[in-house]
Design a protein around this motif. Structure first.
Motif, mmCIF file in Angstrom:
data_model
loop_
_atom_site.group_PDB
_atom_site.id
_atom_site.type_symbol
_atom_site.label_atom_id
_atom_site.label_comp_id
_atom_site.label_asym_id
_atom_site.label_seq_id
_atom_site.Cartn_x
_atom_site.Cartn_y
_atom_site.Cartn_z
ATOM 1 N N LYS A 3 -4.986 -5.837 -6.463
ATOM 2 C CA LYS A 3 -5.425 -5.054 -5.310
ATOM 3 C C LYS A 3 -4.366 -5.171 -4.226
ATOM 4 C CE LYS A 3 -10.251 -5.351 -6.333
ATOM 5 N NZ LYS A 3 -11.584 -5.397 -5.800
ATOM 6 N N TRP A 4 -4.187 -4.089 -3.481
ATOM 7 C CA TRP A 4 -3.144 -4.004 -2.470
ATOM 8 C C TRP A 4 -3.737 -3.705 -1.104
ATOM 9 C CZ3 TRP A 4 1.771 -5.031 -4.124
ATOM 10 C CH2 TRP A 4 1.979 -4.997 -5.489
ATOM 11 N N GLU A 5 -3.036 -4.132 -0.076
ATOM 12 C CA GLU A 5 -3.359 -3.713 1.282
ATOM 13 C C GLU A 5 -2.112 -3.042 1.849
ATOM 14 O OE1 GLU A 5 -4.245 -6.905 4.008
ATOM 15 O OE2 GLU A 5 -3.025 -8.301 2.863
ATOM 16 N N TYR A 6 -2.322 -2.157 2.808
ATOM 17 C CA TYR A 6 -1.238 -1.336 3.335
ATOM 18 C C TYR A 6 -1.176 -1.440 4.853
ATOM 19 C CZ TYR A 6 -1.423 0.497 -1.361
ATOM 20 O OH TYR A 6 -1.426 0.595 -2.718
ATOM 21 N N TRP A 28 5.045 -8.671 3.492
ATOM 22 C CA TRP A 28 4.957 -7.224 3.367
ATOM 23 C C TRP A 28 6.209 -6.670 2.697
ATOM 24 C CZ3 TRP A 28 0.482 -4.900 4.127
ATOM 25 C CH2 TRP A 28 -0.459 -5.486 4.970
ATOM 26 N N LYS A 47 3.388 -2.541 1.923
ATOM 27 C CA LYS A 47 2.274 -2.958 1.071
ATOM 28 C C LYS A 47 2.456 -4.431 0.715
ATOM 29 C CE LYS A 47 4.116 -2.048 -3.511
ATOM 30 N NZ LYS A 47 3.918 -1.403 -4.800
ATOM 31 N N LYS A 49 0.187 -7.570 -1.923
ATOM 32 C CA LYS A 49 -0.989 -7.880 -2.738
ATOM 33 C C LYS A 49 -2.034 -8.561 -1.873
ATOM 34 C CE LYS A 49 1.405 -8.484 -7.079
ATOM 35 N NZ LYS A 49 1.778 -9.419 -8.152
ATOM 36 N N LYS A 50 -3.282 -8.180 -2.100
ATOM 37 C CA LYS A 50 -4.386 -8.833 -1.400
ATOM 38 C C LYS A 50 -4.597 -10.208 -2.008
ATOM 39 C CE LYS A 50 -7.432 -5.309 0.374
ATOM 40 N NZ LYS A 50 -8.802 -4.788 0.346
#
Length: 52
Positions: A3-6, A28, A47, A49-50
């Motif tokens: 899962k990714w966060e942006y 980041w 981006k 990784k969470k």
């Protein structure tokens, strides 16, 4: 599944390296840079990784 966060962040042309280095130190990864609303500004998209 990964899962990714942006994140999007404004970049000032005269301070780009320091801003990018700071985000890199926080994990980041730079995806792209696009023009901002005026000629003195860019927008960076990141981006990472969470953490689970």
């Amino acid at each position: 599944m990964e899962k990714w966060e942006y994140l999007t962040a404004p970049l000032l042309i005269h301070n780009t390296k320091m801003i990018l280095d700071n985000f890199g130190d926080e994990g980041w990864e730079l995806v792209t840079v696009l023009p901002g609303q005026n000629s003195e500004q860019l927008v960076a998209y990141f981006k990472r990784k969470k953490e689970q």
